[in-house]
Design a protein around this motif. Structure first.
Motif, mmCIF file in Angstrom:
data_model
loop_
_atom_site.group_PDB
_atom_site.id
_atom_site.type_symbol
_atom_site.label_atom_id
_atom_site.label_comp_id
_atom_site.label_asym_id
_atom_site.label_seq_id
_atom_site.Cartn_x
_atom_site.Cartn_y
_atom_site.Cartn_z
ATOM 1 N N UNK A 151 4.680 -4.866 14.730
ATOM 2 C CA UNK A 151 4.882 -6.214 14.210
ATOM 3 C C UNK A 151 3.610 -6.962 13.900
ATOM 4 N N UNK A 152 2.458 -6.327 14.079
ATOM 5 C CA UNK A 152 1.183 -7.008 13.860
ATOM 6 C C UNK A 152 0.379 -6.448 12.693
ATOM 7 N N UNK A 153 0.717 -5.255 12.243
ATOM 8 C CA UNK A 153 -0.144 -4.542 11.294
ATOM 9 C C UNK A 153 0.398 -4.633 9.868
ATOM 10 N N UNK A 154 -0.504 -4.964 8.946
ATOM 11 C CA UNK A 154 -0.246 -4.834 7.515
ATOM 12 C C UNK A 154 -1.149 -3.748 6.970
ATOM 13 N N UNK A 155 -0.558 -2.771 6.305
ATOM 14 C CA UNK A 155 -1.319 -1.752 5.594
ATOM 15 C C UNK A 155 -1.425 -2.184 4.141
ATOM 16 N N UNK A 156 -2.638 -2.233 3.626
ATOM 17 C CA UNK A 156 -2.873 -2.714 2.270
ATOM 18 C C UNK A 156 -3.539 -1.648 1.416
ATOM 19 N N UNK A 157 -3.070 -1.558 0.173
ATOM 20 C CA UNK A 157 -3.743 -0.700 -0.790
ATOM 21 C C UNK A 157 -4.849 -1.415 -1.525
ATOM 22 N N UNK A 158 -5.081 -2.676 -1.162
ATOM 23 C CA UNK A 158 -6.159 -3.441 -1.774
ATOM 24 C C UNK A 158 -5.983 -3.653 -3.269
ATOM 25 N N UNK A 159 -4.735 -3.473 -3.755
ATOM 26 C CA UNK A 159 -4.488 -3.602 -5.182
ATOM 27 C C UNK A 159 -5.037 -2.447 -5.994
ATOM 28 N N UNK A 160 -5.448 -1.356 -5.316
ATOM 29 C CA UNK A 160 -6.108 -0.237 -6.001
ATOM 30 C C UNK A 160 -5.439 1.107 -5.777
ATOM 31 N N UNK A 161 -4.867 1.346 -4.599
ATOM 32 C CA UNK A 161 -4.343 2.670 -4.286
ATOM 33 C C UNK A 161 -2.951 2.576 -3.677
ATOM 34 N N UNK A 162 -2.183 3.664 -3.852
ATOM 35 C CA UNK A 162 -0.929 3.810 -3.108
ATOM 36 C C UNK A 162 -1.266 3.904 -1.625
ATOM 37 N N UNK A 163 -0.347 3.477 -0.769
ATOM 38 C CA UNK A 163 -0.639 3.433 0.660
ATOM 39 C C UNK A 163 -0.311 4.745 1.369
ATOM 40 N N UNK A 164 0.893 5.311 1.110
ATOM 41 C CA UNK A 164 1.344 6.459 1.901
ATOM 42 C C UNK A 164 2.041 7.478 0.995
ATOM 43 N N UNK A 165 1.763 8.762 1.234
ATOM 44 C CA UNK A 165 2.271 9.836 0.383
ATOM 45 C C UNK A 165 2.734 11.001 1.233
ATOM 46 N N UNK A 166 3.982 11.472 0.965
ATOM 47 C CA UNK A 166 4.498 12.689 1.602
ATOM 48 C C UNK A 166 5.203 13.519 0.542
ATOM 49 N N UNK A 167 4.892 14.819 0.476
ATOM 50 C CA UNK A 167 5.480 15.677 -0.544
ATOM 51 C C UNK A 167 5.539 17.101 -0.027
ATOM 52 N N UNK A 168 6.732 17.541 0.337
ATOM 53 C CA UNK A 168 6.886 18.880 0.894
ATOM 54 C C UNK A 168 6.654 19.977 -0.142
ATOM 55 N N UNK A 169 6.635 19.613 -1.421
ATOM 56 C CA UNK A 169 6.426 20.609 -2.479
ATOM 57 C C UNK A 169 5.029 20.547 -3.087
ATOM 58 N N UNK A 170 4.140 19.806 -2.466
ATOM 59 C CA UNK A 170 2.760 19.725 -2.927
ATOM 60 C C UNK A 170 1.938 20.744 -2.142
ATOM 61 N N UNK A 171 1.435 21.762 -2.823
ATOM 62 C CA UNK A 171 0.681 22.808 -2.131
ATOM 63 C C UNK A 171 -0.552 22.264 -1.428
ATOM 64 N N UNK A 172 -1.131 21.215 -1.982
ATOM 65 C CA UNK A 172 -2.319 20.638 -1.357
ATOM 66 C C UNK A 172 -2.014 20.067 0.013
ATOM 67 N N UNK A 173 -0.746 19.718 0.257
ATOM 68 C CA UNK A 173 -0.341 19.185 1.565
ATOM 69 C C UNK A 173 0.296 20.266 2.438
ATOM 70 N N UNK A 174 0.196 21.511 2.007
ATOM 71 C CA UNK A 174 0.606 22.707 2.750
ATOM 72 C C UNK A 174 2.121 22.910 2.707
ATOM 73 N N UNK A 175 2.541 23.976 2.055
ATOM 74 C CA UNK A 175 3.941 24.362 2.061
ATOM 75 C C UNK A 175 4.294 24.940 3.421
ATOM 76 N N UNK A 176 5.487 24.627 3.893
ATOM 77 C CA UNK A 176 5.904 25.143 5.197
ATOM 78 C C UNK A 176 7.183 25.960 5.128
ATOM 79 N N UNK A 177 7.936 25.870 4.032
ATOM 80 C CA UNK A 177 9.137 26.687 3.872
ATOM 81 C C UNK A 177 9.218 27.160 2.425
ATOM 82 N N UNK A 178 10.116 28.141 2.199
ATOM 83 C CA UNK A 178 10.312 28.649 0.839
ATOM 84 C C UNK A 178 11.190 27.728 0.014
ATOM 85 N N UNK A 179 11.840 26.781 0.670
ATOM 86 C CA UNK A 179 12.719 25.829 -0.026
ATOM 87 C C UNK A 179 12.190 24.415 0.213
ATOM 88 N N UNK A 180 11.051 24.139 -0.371
ATOM 89 C CA UNK A 180 10.369 22.875 -0.077
ATOM 90 C C UNK A 180 11.212 21.666 -0.449
#
Length: 364
Positions: free
Chosen positions: A121-150
């Motif tokens: 209840x105290x924290x604000x995460x800011x992109x500073x008007x420049x960047x996305x804040x949070x990213x998750x992608x099970x099909x992005x190889x750069x973030x490591x694939x973990x299953x054959x059915x991402x």
């Protein structure tokens, strides 16, 4: 029994429902009375909260951002914590704090099966008007694939709770477009007691959006839960995207409980497919659902003063194969601006054969 009146153009529909509110899981919300900005959630919402839609336990965190001082709570410390996964909390002192990121925090799919980010209840995460804040992608190889059915795996399960996302900006993203604050594909996403202010994604295009959140595949087509959360809330706080000023998704189901959507804007122009001579977009002032076999459930929520250039000033719901349904209960949907193609209810664009159930609600 009480009667609810829905005024739809020249038609009057009378719905009967029980006066007794649902009772369910109680979710303590530290952002009900914040020191800055609109509160999180709809205080008039009475929707039952299922057990799997509630807060996650962070009493034994895996990672702590900060050592008790505001200075220790840096953007890089948060980025590193997200990369490590697990249950993440903050120790930045007793006052509200804004943590500004210089780059997007990215989840690694093999870091942990469960990731919880709790701002207390105290924290604000800011992109500073420049960047996305949070990213998750099970099909992005750069973030490591973990299953054959991402596109259909049960992890990571990401929960964000008791936290504010502000000034995220994904408008410069070219590959994974949309989602000014959060972009999510695969696993599961849950949002509890959160606020989303002034986030922006690409502002034109027929198939991009989610000023605040953009979501793709969810495990076994289970819904994204949004509970006790606010998107905009007051003038000057709204989120903006080509489509789905607040939320946008492809083939994803949502269950939205006791939340507020206001002053969000879909500012694209030309719809989808784009009208000749236009860039496309401009649908779903608050919520944009596209794809197949999806459902939208909205209970105990307020959707007002959202704006579009094309269709669905509150909700845009188009199932390409004419499956799926909409459920609206104990909601107020009013004063949304612009748009057209409202075959049944004002401000809601959908196919005329889409199944929609409305109870104990005002739609005008």
């Amino acid at each position: 029994m009480k009667r609810i009146l829905l005024y739809l153009s020249a038609c009057l529909i009378v719905l009967s429902c029980s006066e007794e509110p649902d009772s369910g899981l109680i979710v303590n919300n530290p952002l009900e009375s914040p020191e800055n900005g609109p509160a999180a959630g709809n205080p008039d919402g009475k929707a039952t909260i299922p057990s799997d839609a509630g807060l996650e336990d962070v009493s034994e965190p895996d990672q702590i951002v900060g050592d008790g001082t505001p200075e220790s709570c840096t953007g890089q410390a948060f980025i590193d914590a997200v990369a490590g996964g697990g249950k993440i909390v903050f120790d930045c002192g007793n006052e509200p704090i804004t943590i500004t990121l210089e780059e997007t925090a990215k989840i690694f799919n093999d870091a942990s099966k469960e990731i919880v980010i709790d701002g207390g209840g105290l924290v604000t995460l800011s992109g500073g008007g420049k960047v996305r804040i949070l990213y998750m992608n099970t099909c992005d190889q750069a973030q490591h694939w973990t299953t054959a059915t991402c596109q259909n795996q049960d992890h990571p399960k990401l929960t964000v709770q008791n936290i504010t996302f502000a000034d995220g900006n994904a408008s410069a993203e070219t590959e994974f477009t949309g989602g000014g604050a959060i972009w999510s594909r695969g696993g599961r996403l849950k949002v509890v007691n959160c606020r989303f202010f002034n986030n922006v994604c690409a502002v034109d295009g027929p198939d991009v959006g989610g000023g605040a959140i953009r979501v793709f595949d969810q495990y076994e087509d289970l819904p994204v839960y949004v509970v006790n959360s606010t998107f905009g809330g007051e003038e000057g706080y709204g989120n903006v995207g080509s489509n789905g000023g607040a939320l946008s998704s492809i083939g994803v189901s949502w269950t939205i409980l006791n939340s507020v959507f206001s002053h969000n804007k879909a500012i694209g122009n030309g719809g989808n497919p784009a009208t000749e001579g236009t860039p496309g977009g401009g649908s779903g002032g608050a919520i944009y659902n596209d794809g197949n076999q999806m459902t939208l459930t909205v209970k105990g929520s307020l959707i007002e003063e959202n704006e579009v250039n094309a269709f669905g000033s509150s909700i845009f719901f188009v199932s390409n194969n004419h499956t799926g349904n909409i459920i609206i209960d104990n909601c107020v949907i009013r004063n949304n601006i612009g748009g057209s193609w409202y075959p049944v209810y004002p401000s809601i664009s959908m196919h005329s054969d889409t199944k929609i159930e409305v109870s104990d609600s005002t739609i005008e």
